[in-house]
Scaffold this motif. Structure first.
Motif, PDB file in Angstrom:
ATOM      1  N   GLU A   1      28.252  28.382   0.093  1.00  0.00           N
ATOM      2  CA  GLU A   1      27.947  28.776   1.315  1.00  0.00           C
ATOM      3  C   GLU A   1      27.337  27.810   2.286  1.00  0.00           C
ATOM      4  O   GLU A   1      26.567  26.887   1.945  1.00  0.00           O
ATOM      5  N   GLY A   2      27.724  27.795   3.553  1.00  0.00           N
ATOM      6  CA  GLY A   2      27.233  26.796   4.614  1.00  0.00           C
ATOM      7  C   GLY A   2      25.714  27.200   5.032  1.00  0.00           C
ATOM      8  O   GLY A   2      25.491  28.241   5.462  1.00  0.00           O
ATOM      9  N   VAL A   3      24.788  26.319   4.913  1.00  0.00           N
ATOM     10  CA  VAL A   3      23.523  26.515   5.159  1.00  0.00           C
ATOM     11  C   VAL A   3      22.842  26.023   6.595  1.00  0.00           C
ATOM     12  O   VAL A   3      22.184  26.832   7.041  1.00  0.00           O
ATOM     13  N   SER A   4      23.037  24.792   6.744  1.00  0.00           N
ATOM     14  CA  SER A   4      22.675  24.290   7.928  1.00  0.00           C
ATOM     15  C   SER A   4      23.527  23.110   8.402  1.00  0.00           C
ATOM     16  O   SER A   4      24.299  22.388   7.444  1.00  0.00           O
ATOM     17  N   TYR A   5      23.587  22.760   9.740  1.00  0.00           N
ATOM     18  CA  TYR A   5      23.927  21.528   9.996  1.00  0.00           C
ATOM     19  C   TYR A   5      23.350  20.959  11.122  1.00  0.00           C
ATOM     20  O   TYR A   5      22.521  21.482  11.938  1.00  0.00           O
ATOM     21  N   ILE A   6      23.323  19.675  11.348  1.00  0.00           N
ATOM     22  CA  ILE A   6      22.797  18.791  12.379  1.00  0.00           C
ATOM     23  C   ILE A   6      23.735  17.767  13.030  1.00  0.00           C
ATOM     24  O   ILE A   6      24.748  17.074  12.462  1.00  0.00           O
ATOM     25  N   SER A   7      23.801  17.693  14.281  1.00  0.00           N
ATOM     26  CA  SER A   7      24.884  16.750  15.056  1.00  0.00           C
ATOM     27  C   SER A   7      24.318  15.358  14.852  1.00  0.00           C
ATOM     28  O   SER A   7      23.148  15.128  14.496  1.00  0.00           O
ATOM     29  N   ARG A   8      25.224  14.414  15.287  1.00  0.00           N
ATOM     30  CA  ARG A   8      24.921  13.073  14.786  1.00  0.00           C
ATOM     31  C   ARG A   8      24.033  12.700  16.123  1.00  0.00           C
ATOM     32  O   ARG A   8      23.377  11.802  15.471  1.00  0.00           O
ATOM     33  N   ARG A   9      23.943  13.176  17.048  1.00  0.00           N
ATOM     34  CA  ARG A   9      22.869  12.758  17.934  1.00  0.00           C
ATOM     35  C   ARG A   9      22.450  13.982  18.775  1.00  0.00           C
ATOM     36  O   ARG A   9      22.869  15.136  18.501  1.00  0.00           O
ATOM     37  N   VAL A  10      21.446  13.911  19.571  1.00  0.00           N
ATOM     38  CA  VAL A  10      20.772  15.040  20.230  1.00  0.00           C
ATOM     39  C   VAL A  10      20.178  15.931  19.355  1.00  0.00           C
ATOM     40  O   VAL A  10      19.134  16.483  19.875  1.00  0.00           O
ATOM     41  N   GLY A  11      20.515  16.211  18.102  1.00  0.00           N
ATOM     42  CA  GLY A  11      19.812  17.058  17.387  1.00  0.00           C
ATOM     43  C   GLY A  11      20.262  18.485  17.401  1.00  0.00           C
ATOM     44  O   GLY A  11      19.291  19.280  17.222  1.00  0.00           O
ATOM     45  N   VAL A  12      21.460  18.760  17.831  1.00  0.00           N
ATOM     46  CA  VAL A  12      21.943  20.334  17.921  1.00  0.00           C
ATOM     47  C   VAL A  12      21.784  20.519  16.361  1.00  0.00           C
ATOM     48  O   VAL A  12      22.379  20.123  15.422  1.00  0.00           O
ATOM     49  N   THR A  13      21.416  21.767  16.248  1.00  0.00           N
ATOM     50  CA  THR A  13      21.267  22.307  14.701  1.00  0.00           C
ATOM     51  C   THR A  13      21.800  23.878  14.608  1.00  0.00           C
ATOM     52  O   THR A  13      21.842  24.442  15.620  1.00  0.00           O
ATOM     53  N   TYR A  14      22.107  24.225  13.272  1.00  0.00           N
ATOM     54  CA  TYR A  14      22.522  25.370  13.093  1.00  0.00           C
ATOM     55  C   TYR A  14      22.017  25.926  11.746  1.00  0.00           C
ATOM     56  O   TYR A  14      21.788  25.145  11.169  1.00  0.00           O
ATOM     57  N   TYR A  15      21.645  27.217  11.564  1.00  0.00           N
ATOM     58  CA  TYR A  15      21.175  27.603  10.457  1.00  0.00           C
ATOM     59  C   TYR A  15      21.841  28.994   9.857  1.00  0.00           C
ATOM     60  O   TYR A  15      21.959  29.900  10.802  1.00  0.00           O
ATOM     61  N   ALA A  16      22.194  28.833   8.740  1.00  0.00           N
ATOM     62  CA  ALA A  16      22.607  30.370   8.266  1.00  0.00           C
ATOM     63  C   ALA A  16      21.516  31.527   8.286  1.00  0.00           C
ATOM     64  O   ALA A  16      20.342  31.191   8.288  1.00  0.00           O
ATOM     65  N   ASP A  17      21.906  32.837   8.652  1.00  0.00           N
ATOM     66  CA  ASP A  17      20.848  33.853   8.682  1.00  0.00           C
ATOM     67  C   ASP A  17      19.702  33.810   7.602  1.00  0.00           C
ATOM     68  O   ASP A  17      18.795  34.207   7.533  1.00  0.00           O
ATOM     69  N   SER A  18      20.515  33.797   6.403  1.00  0.00           N
ATOM     70  CA  SER A  18      19.789  33.692   5.176  1.00  0.00           C
ATOM     71  C   SER A  18      18.582  32.503   5.016  1.00  0.00           C
ATOM     72  O   SER A  18      17.652  32.743   4.163  1.00  0.00           O
ATOM     73  N   VAL A  19      18.685  31.713   5.696  1.00  0.00           N
ATOM     74  CA  VAL A  19      17.679  30.362   5.766  1.00  0.00           C
ATOM     75  C   VAL A  19      16.777  30.462   6.891  1.00  0.00           C
ATOM     76  O   VAL A  19      15.848  29.664   6.961  1.00  0.00           O
ATOM     77  N   LYS A  20      17.334  30.979   7.937  1.00  0.00           N
ATOM     78  CA  LYS A  20      16.852  30.727   9.346  1.00  0.00           C
ATOM     79  C   LYS A  20      15.199  30.997   9.295  1.00  0.00           C
ATOM     80  O   LYS A  20      14.789  32.159   8.700  1.00  0.00           O
TER      81      LYS A  20
END
Length: 122
Positions: A46-65
């Motif tokens: 399961e994908g949990v989270s990611y962060i971009s290499r710069r700027v700091g764009v992030t994503y979270y799965a609903d299960s961990v948001k």
């Protein structure tokens, strides 16, 4: 060997916290977007989270948001996953991986580590 290296897993009680760290072996972490994935026994990865290499764009799965926070310190070549309010269903092996594409699709991730076990249990 070119791979990511995860650390910081362990056994924690429900409601507790852990901070996972991800570093790189054989490449520079700051050139890649970094994702955290997890796989529990008998379940798909399961994908949990990611962060971009710069700027700091992030994503979270609903299960961990709202409970998990991803961050990176490029000067230290490290990405962190702060996990709060842990639940038994968070129990899994956690992997970090590196990608040139900003996505939560695991097929886009080129470099993977061996994972670190997180167990949430009383």
């Amino acid at each position: 060997q070119v791979q990511t290296v995860e650390s910081g897993g362990g056994l924690v009680q429900p409601g507790g916290s852990l901070r996972l760290s991800c570093t790189a072996s054989g490449f520079t972490l700051d050139s890649y977007h970094i994702g955290w994935f997890r796989q529990a026994p008998g379940k798909e990865r399961e994908g949990v989270s990611y962060i971009s290499r710069r700027v700091g764009v992030t994503y979270y799965a609903d299960s961990v948001k709202g409970r998990f926070t991803i961050s990176r310190d490029n000067a230290k070549n490290t990405v962190y996953l702060q996990m709060n309010s842990l639940k038994p269903e968070d129990t899994a092996v956690y992997y970090c991986a590196a990608s040139q594409t900003l996505t939560m699709s695991s097929v886009a991730y080129r470099y993977w580590g061996q994972g670190t076990q997180v167990t949430v249990s009383s």
